[in-house]
Design an enzyme around this catalytic site. Structure first.
Site, PDB file in Angstrom:
ATOM      1  N   ASN A 121      -7.024  26.409 -44.830  1.00  0.00           N
ATOM      2  CA  ASN A 121      -7.366  25.225 -45.608  1.00  0.00           C
ATOM      3  C   ASN A 121      -7.840  24.155 -44.635  1.00  0.00           C
ATOM      4  OD1 ASN A 121      -5.305  24.514 -48.552  1.00  0.00           O
ATOM      5  ND2 ASN A 121      -7.075  25.800 -48.304  1.00  0.00           N
ATOM      6  N   TYR A 153       3.285  25.574 -53.922  1.00  0.00           N
ATOM      7  CA  TYR A 153       2.044  26.313 -53.782  1.00  0.00           C
ATOM      8  C   TYR A 153       1.828  26.809 -52.352  1.00  0.00           C
ATOM      9  CZ  TYR A 153      -2.886  27.415 -53.405  1.00  0.00           C
ATOM     10  OH  TYR A 153      -4.070  28.067 -53.140  1.00  0.00           O
ATOM     11  N   ARG A 192     -46.549   1.037 -35.129  1.00  0.00           N
ATOM     12  CA  ARG A 192     -46.108  -0.327 -35.407  1.00  0.00           C
ATOM     13  C   ARG A 192     -44.696  -0.379 -35.990  1.00  0.00           C
ATOM     14  NH1 ARG A 192     -48.683  -3.611 -40.100  1.00  0.00           N
ATOM     15  NH2 ARG A 192     -50.297  -2.020 -39.820  1.00  0.00           N
ATOM     16  N   PHE A 208      -8.819  19.327 -48.823  1.00  0.00           N
ATOM     17  CA  PHE A 208      -9.672  20.381 -48.272  1.00  0.00           C
ATOM     18  C   PHE A 208     -11.111  20.282 -48.776  1.00  0.00           C
ATOM     19  CE2 PHE A 208      -7.019  22.047 -51.808  1.00  0.00           C
ATOM     20  CZ  PHE A 208      -7.997  22.037 -52.799  1.00  0.00           C
ATOM     21  N   GLU A 216     -11.561  26.962 -58.480  1.00  0.00           N
ATOM     22  CA  GLU A 216     -12.308  26.077 -57.582  1.00  0.00           C
ATOM     23  C   GLU A 216     -13.674  25.844 -58.225  1.00  0.00           C
ATOM     24  OE1 GLU A 216     -12.037  28.482 -54.099  1.00  0.00           O
ATOM     25  OE2 GLU A 216      -9.855  28.345 -54.101  1.00  0.00           O
ATOM     26  N   HIS A 245      -9.204  36.860 -46.477  1.00  0.00           N
ATOM     27  CA  HIS A 245     -10.140  35.745 -46.470  1.00  0.00           C
ATOM     28  C   HIS A 245     -11.134  35.803 -45.305  1.00  0.00           C
ATOM     29  CE1 HIS A 245      -7.582  34.301 -49.588  1.00  0.00           C
ATOM     30  NE2 HIS A 245      -8.148  33.105 -49.643  1.00  0.00           N
ATOM     31  N   TYR A 302     -48.901   2.680 -38.810  1.00  0.00           N
ATOM     32  CA  TYR A 302     -47.460   2.528 -38.978  1.00  0.00           C
ATOM     33  C   TYR A 302     -46.643   3.377 -38.006  1.00  0.00           C
ATOM     34  CZ  TYR A 302     -48.239   0.119 -43.464  1.00  0.00           C
ATOM     35  OH  TYR A 302     -48.599  -0.748 -44.450  1.00  0.00           O
TER      36      TYR A 302
END
Length: 509
Positions: free
Chosen positions: A195, A53, A283, A328, A414, A83, A280
């Site tokens: 990646n 791949y 405290r 990834f 994906e 990309h 609070y």
């Protein structure tokens, strides 16, 4: 002088120094043989018959498409260009530089199959100040931070845009101006570059580092508010914290005790105080801030591991094995970012209640309404408190988890994604909001302590007040107050305020 890093062993302290000081970084040259050995295995696979791949196949849903050996370089170049699809404002230079260092650490583990030439180019870009222009939006944190890392890599091949010596220019011109030469990507190298979780992790680390700084500031402003309100330090007693056992709570209380030690204001109401317990927000500071401290330390460890991790795909795991997996996927970073967001939101929430207490004469034990010497004619900190409430509410909204969201991408290949990148990016805005909240508390508490004169506060808190006075004068009569709030927000981001009050708390063991 470059910092020499050992992949797999880099600390949060080293990463924070790189982030805050723009220190260049280089890998220990001892890792070079392992890097080159993996590169040779990938080069051999690219010429082989079995499908590997991203080496001799297409990507994602196109993984079944075989690629000829002679097209390997074109495949990797096209991957980067296609990309590099990010949008939005560019990420800050210190975040991009940290991202580049994280990519060095991942590649340097010798499992990605890239040539040493790529590592040297990243190192030289860091040294010479060539910073890729990386848009902040476009990653879903699944098959790596594909878009932002592609923008980073585009500069390395002479494409895209970069910043160099204060100017934005083409990637080719930036490299040329710095005396550097673009690389031609070999088999898998484009995939190895994009990646990975380096953008999400860099953003999460930036959020963590600033949140940790602001946690220490919160202890300072909380102690100041306690003294201004004539609150008790009894809830900070060491034995109370020890009986619960959380180290963060123990550490928070110790800091609060040290900050309040020696206060005349505190000594003045040790006896005959009609109040039995404080609200609070005063405290329970050890419990709330202790939980914040403990959580941030835990998440720091998660992000340290991720910073040292190999997160691309496929990976060279032995001389004859290249295995495809899913490192990834940025789920650990997404979870960490979501939890950092919770901590930031809670710090702002409790600080805002302390501000509200100080401006309310029903709660502030003798301080004038809205901390002005002449209420009515003057409104003092009335609307500054409202501003802090607006910022607190905004951070609560931003603290909604991102990691529970997912949407299928890449033609359902994906099909589960982490949303880590924007989960981490939103921390930058949240920390900015928190800085303003704490800045308002800083001014309000300093004003309250001044109004207790002739009683004086402790030495550490007085030192902090004097640091404030260098930037913002006391508010006697109403004036145009927005610039004061901006200055205070900037002041709490600076290390010298912590140094003045002698606050030292370690994120990393």
């Amino acid at each position: 002088m470059s910092m020499i890093l050992q992949p797999g062993q880099v600390s949060l302290t080293q990463l924070e120094e790189i982030f805050r000081t723009a220190t260049p970084a280089k890998l220990d040259p001892d890792v070079k043989p392992a890097v080159e050995r993996a590169a040779s295995i990938i080069a051999k696979a690219a010429k082989g018959e079995p499908a590997v791949y991203g080496v001799n196949t297409g990507f994602g849903k196109l993984a079944k498409t075989r690629i000829a050996v002679e097209d390997a370089a074109t495949l990797q170049r096209n991957l980067i260009l296609s990309h590099a699809s990010g949008v939005g404002e560019p990420l800050a230079a210190n975040i991009v530089r940290l991202m580049m260092v994280l990519k060095l650490l991942s590649l340097g583990r010798g499992a990605s199959g890239v040539r040493w030439e790529l590592i040297e180019l990243i190192e030289n870009m860091l040294e010479k100040g060539v910073t890729p222009m990386v848009p902040g939006q476009g990653s879903v944190g699944a098959s790596g931070d594909l878009a932002p890392l592609a923008h980073m890599t585009a500069v390395m091949i002479g494409e895209g845009e970069a910043f160099y010596q204060g100017q934005r220019m083409s990637g080719a011109d930036a490299l040329k101006s710095a005396g550097l030469t673009p690389v031609v990507l070999g088999p898998k190298e484009g995939l190895a570059m994009i990646n990975g979780t380096q953008t999400s992790t860099a953003l999460a680390l930036a959020g963590l580092f600033e949140a940790w700084h602001l946690a220490k500031i919160s202890l300072l402003t909380g102690a100041m508010s306690t003294d201004a309100a004539m609150g008790s330090n009894a809830p900070f007693h060491e034995m109370i914290q020890t009986l619960r056992g959380h180290q963060g709570q123990i550490d928070a209380a110790a800091q609060l005790r040290a900050l309040l030690s020696g206060s005349q204001i505190r000594d003045s109401h040790l006896e005959n105080d009609e109040r039995v317990q404080d609200p609070y927000c005063l405290r329970c500071q050890p419990q709330v801030m202790g939980a914040v401290i403990g959580l941030l330390r835990q998440l720091g460890d998660t992000l340290r591991v991720e910073a040292n991790a190999v997160t691309d795909n496929p990976l060279v795991v032995s001389e004859d094995e290249i295995i495809s997996g899913g490192n990834f996927h940025a789920e650990p970073v997404a979870f960490a970012a979501d939890q950092i967001a919770l901590a930031i939101s809670e710090m702002g929430a409790i600080a805002q209640r302390r501000i509200a207490l100080l401006v309310d004469p029903a709660l502030s034990f003798g301080l004038p309404a809205f901390l002005t010497p002449n209420p009515g004619l003057n409104s003092g900190f009335m609307i500054a408190e409202v501003t802090s409430a607006a910022l607190m509410s905004e951070n609560k909204q931003k603290a909604a988890p991102c990691s529970v969201d997912s949407t299928p991408t890449s033609a359902n290949q994906e099909d589960h994604v982490s949303m880590a990148c924007h989960a981490a990016r939103r921390l930058l805005d949240m920390n900015q909001n928190l800085s303003h909240i704490l800045g308002i508390e800083l001014l309000s508490a300093a004003q309250g302590i001044r109004l207790r004169a002739p009683l004086t506060t402790s030495a550490p808190l007085q030192a902090a007040i004097e640091a404030v006075q260098h930037e913002v004068s006391a508010l006697d009569d109403d004036r145009y107050i927005s610039p004061d709030l901006v200055k205070a927000g900037q002041l709490v981001q600076q290390p010298h305020l912590l140094a003045a009050a002698h606050i030292d708390l370690a994120l990393e063991a």
